[in-house]
Write an enzyme that holds these catalytic residues in place. Structure first.
Site, short mmCIF file in Angstrom:
data_model
loop_
_atom_site.label_atom_id
_atom_site.label_comp_id
_atom_site.label_asym_id
_atom_site.label_seq_id
_atom_site.Cartn_x
_atom_site.Cartn_y
_atom_site.Cartn_z
N GLY A 16 -0.46 -0.80 4.72
CA GLY A 16 -1.11 0.22 4.82
C GLY A 16 -1.29 0.94 6.01
N ALA A 18 -0.32 3.71 7.13
CA ALA A 18 -0.54 4.75 7.79
C ALA A 18 -2.08 5.63 7.08
CB ALA A 18 1.01 5.10 7.04
N GLY A 19 -2.74 4.69 6.79
CA GLY A 19 -4.07 5.63 5.65
C GLY A 19 -4.51 5.46 6.39
N ILE A 21 -7.52 3.48 7.32
CA ILE A 21 -8.70 2.25 7.20
C ILE A 21 -7.47 2.03 8.38
CG2 ILE A 21 -8.82 0.05 7.12
CD1 ILE A 21 -9.74 0.86 4.02
N ARG A 103 -8.58 0.27 -15.74
CA ARG A 103 -9.16 -1.14 -14.68
C ARG A 103 -7.58 -1.76 -14.43
NH1 ARG A 103 -13.07 -3.36 -12.49
NH2 ARG A 103 -13.18 -5.41 -11.82
N VAL A 134 -8.66 -6.36 2.70
CA VAL A 134 -9.04 -5.50 2.52
C VAL A 134 -9.28 -3.89 0.79
CG1 VAL A 134 -10.19 -2.97 3.77
CG2 VAL A 134 -9.45 -5.48 4.81
N ASN A 136 -8.86 -2.93 -2.29
CA ASN A 136 -9.40 -2.78 -3.28
C ASN A 136 -8.37 -3.33 -4.73
OD1 ASN A 136 -12.46 -3.52 -2.64
ND2 ASN A 136 -12.13 -1.26 -2.23
N ASP A 164 -20.14 -5.04 3.40
CA ASP A 164 -21.45 -4.67 2.79
C ASP A 164 -22.57 -5.78 3.22
OD1 ASP A 164 -19.20 -3.97 -0.18
OD2 ASP A 164 -18.84 -5.65 0.42
N ARG A 167 -23.74 -3.22 5.72
CA ARG A 167 -24.56 -1.79 5.72
C ARG A 167 -25.47 -2.47 5.61
NH1 ARG A 167 -19.33 -0.16 0.85
NH2 ARG A 167 -19.23 1.65 2.47
N HIS A 192 -17.09 -7.40 -4.10
CA HIS A 192 -16.72 -6.51 -3.05
C HIS A 192 -17.30 -5.07 -4.03
CE1 HIS A 192 -16.70 -3.18 -0.60
NE2 HIS A 192 -15.52 -2.38 -1.29
P1 NAD Z 1 -5.11 5.19 1.95
O1 NAD Z 1 -5.23 5.96 0.43
O2 NAD Z 1 -5.13 5.93 3.02
O3 NAD Z 1 -4.04 4.20 2.65
C1 NAD Z 1 -3.60 3.13 2.00
C2 NAD Z 1 -1.86 3.17 2.56
O4 NAD Z 1 -1.40 2.07 2.00
C3 NAD Z 1 -1.40 4.15 2.35
O5 NAD Z 1 -0.51 4.67 3.29
C4 NAD Z 1 -0.37 3.66 1.42
O6 NAD Z 1 1.06 4.04 1.93
C5 NAD Z 1 0.00 2.38 2.01
N1 NAD Z 1 0.42 1.78 1.03
C6 NAD Z 1 0.29 1.19 -0.52
N2 NAD Z 1 1.43 0.54 -0.24
C7 NAD Z 1 1.25 -0.33 -0.10
C8 NAD Z 1 2.30 -1.82 -0.06
N3 NAD Z 1 2.56 -2.49 -0.72
N4 NAD Z 1 2.40 -2.11 1.92
C9 NAD Z 1 2.05 -2.08 2.26
N5 NAD Z 1 1.79 -0.50 2.54
C10 NAD Z 1 1.08 0.08 1.49
O7 NAD Z 1 -6.40 3.96 2.16
P2 NAD Z 1 -7.37 3.13 2.94
O8 NAD Z 1 -8.37 4.27 2.69
O9 NAD Z 1 -7.03 3.15 4.65
O10 NAD Z 1 -7.99 2.65 1.94
C11 NAD Z 1 -7.15 1.10 1.77
C12 NAD Z 1 -8.02 0.38 0.99
O11 NAD Z 1 -8.88 -0.04 1.30
C13 NAD Z 1 -8.04 1.20 -0.56
O12 NAD Z 1 -8.09 -0.52 -1.89
C14 NAD Z 1 -10.15 1.11 -0.45
O13 NAD Z 1 -10.75 0.74 -1.67
C15 NAD Z 1 -9.82 -0.39 0.09
N6 NAD Z 1 -11.48 -0.78 1.04
C16 NAD Z 1 -11.52 -1.72 1.01
C17 NAD Z 1 -13.00 -1.95 1.90
C18 NAD Z 1 -13.58 -3.01 1.13
O14 NAD Z 1 -14.79 -3.33 2.68
N7 NAD Z 1 -12.67 -4.21 1.03
C19 NAD Z 1 -13.55 -0.56 2.34
C20 NAD Z 1 -13.15 0.23 1.94
C21 NAD Z 1 -12.17 0.21 1.49
C1 LMR Z 2 -16.37 0.73 0.30
O1 LMR Z 2 -16.67 -0.27 0.18
O2 LMR Z 2 -16.67 1.24 0.96
C2 LMR Z 2 -14.80 0.70 -0.80
O3 LMR Z 2 -14.51 -0.42 -0.74
C3 LMR Z 2 -15.20 1.93 -1.79
C4 LMR Z 2 -14.01 1.71 -2.35
O4 LMR Z 2 -13.62 1.90 -3.27
O5 LMR Z 2 -12.87 2.48 -1.82
#
Ligand code: NAD
Ligand code: LMR
Length: 333
Positions: A16, A18-19, A21, A103, A134, A136, A164, A167, A192
């Site tokens: 991920g 390019a996303g 995070i 879901r 990371v 979800n 968490d 936070r 989470h």
């Molecule tokens: P985002 O949509 O900006 O980026 C996700 C990236 O993943 C995209 O660039 C997408 O192309 C890529 N992707 C999708 N499928 C893929 C695959 N099979 N292989 C490789 N890359 C792939 O999302 P984000 O804001 O960066 O968040 C990413 C994830 O983290 C989400 O699931 C979000 O809910 C989760 N998150 C978790 C926590 C935590 O505390 N655990 C906190 C915040 C966000």
């Molecule tokens: C967070 O805790 O900020 C994220 O898991 C929220 C979400 O659903 O991406």
């Protein structure tokens, strides 16, 4: 791009990439915050084909930073290639829930991502590989990946509840008017998700028991829901899910895992349960943990009140439901 280095670089794969995070994470890894200021890293970025061009752009920016610790950056759309020789795998990319998605649809879509990634880690990772999920639903995605990697010790698969935890520290510091650095022994239990249980019954603030400094009503009605629903609150206020704070927590998780917890303190991480505190063995659930010699250990012997027990059980029940759902979908055995 290759540079000459004295130490062998550690290979870090970020999915991920390019996303949002990914964008907040990669530059901190490359500048030495993940593993230490003297540890060179080689980055491998995994993306879906449609996003590899954007990931290439980020790789160009990483080059342009001229980080002394960055030994090289490569972009992949094939998990097998991306995880070849990986020492630290940060599984960030996941399928977000979109309109009309149930879901089960979300679990299935993510099973399609984390199953093959787990198999690729099993096939090609270095023997010391450590995995942090990371994306979800993080705990269950980690379980799916772990179940597809039978040759990797199960305790190398973890999911992130450090955000968490952080936070909870921030909310407590604000309430008690103490610096974050004065807080110890806060715990996140369970999933989470909004069922998680942020527990301060063993916590200390500047050497004093936190439970003597706050009342039960504040804990039950403000602190616990505030921390548990903070992700949704950030989405509401920011218009997008947390990114820099999530990246920062991922850095903290791996840094602590590799370099150890401070004496007299613990942190929170979702790790494979050994049955401690009545959490069924095999579930990836958050616990109070210390890390020594690169290995997480669950803090044992904590007294669990009825108040805490009910909340831990509720979150663990949700994890069991998620496990049953992915078993039902044939994503794990
Ligand atoms: P985002 O949509 O900006 O980026 C996700 C990236 O993943 C995209 O660039 C997408 O192309 C890529 N992707 C999708 N499928 C893929 C695959 N099979 N292989 C490789 N890359 C792939 O999302 P984000 O804001 O960066 O968040 C990413 C994830 O983290 C989400 O699931 C979000 O809910 C989760 N998150 C978790 C926590 C935590 O505390 N655990 C906190 C915040 C966000
Ligand atoms: C967070 O805790 O900020 C994220 O898991 C929220 C979400 O659903 O991406």
């Amino acid at each position: 791009r290759q540079k000459l280095m004295t130490k062998t670089p550690v290979t870090v794969t970020v999915t991920g990439a390019a996303g949002q995070i990914g964008y907040a994470l990669l530059f901190r890894i490359a500048s030495g915050h993940l593993l230490g200021a003297d540890v060179p890293v080689r980055l491998r970025l995994l993306e879906i084909p449609a996003a590899t061009k954007a990931a290439q752009g980020t790789a160009m920016e990483l080059d342009d930073c001229a980080f002394p610790l960055l030994a090289g950056v490569d972009v992949f759309d094939d998990p097998k290639a991306a995880f070849d020789g990986v020492n630290v795998a940060l599984l960030v990319g996941a399928r977000p829930r979109t309109k009309g998605m149930e879901r089960g649809d979300l679990l299935e879509a993510n099973g399609g991502i984390f199953g093959p990634q787990g198999a690729a880690i099993n096939a090609g990772a270095a023997s010391d590989v450590r995995v942090l999920v990371v994306g979800n639903p993080a705990n269950t995605n980690a379980l799916i990946a772990q179940q597809h990697a039978p040759d990797v010790p199960a305790d190398r698969f973890t999911a992130m509840t450090r955000l968490d935890h952080n936070r909870a520290l921030a909310q407590l510091a604000a309430k008690l008017q103490v610096p974050v650095a004065e807080l110890r022994k806060v715990t996140i239990w369970g999933n989470h998700s909004a069922t998680q249980y942020p527990d301060v019954f063993h916590a200390e603030a500047a050497g004093r028991a936190v439970k003597d400094l706050v009342d039960q009503a504040w804990l039950a009605d403000e602190f616990i829901p505030r921390v548990a629903k903070r992700g949704a609150e950030i989405i509401e206020v920011r218009g997008a899910s947390s990114a820099a704070s999530a990246a920062s927590a991922a850095i903290d998780h791996v840094h602590t895992w590799v370099n150890g917890t401070a004496e007299g303190d613990w942190t929170s991480a979702a790790i494979v349960s050994d049955g401690s505190y009545g959490v069924p063995a095999g579930l990836i659930s958050s616990f109070p943990v210390t890390s020594t010699g690169g290995k997480w250990e669950i803090v044992q012997g904590l007294e669990i009140s009825e108040f805490s027990r009910a909340r831990i059980d509720a979150s663990v029940a949700e994890l069991q439901e998620e496990r049953t759902a992915v078993q039902g979908l044939g994503l794990i055995k």
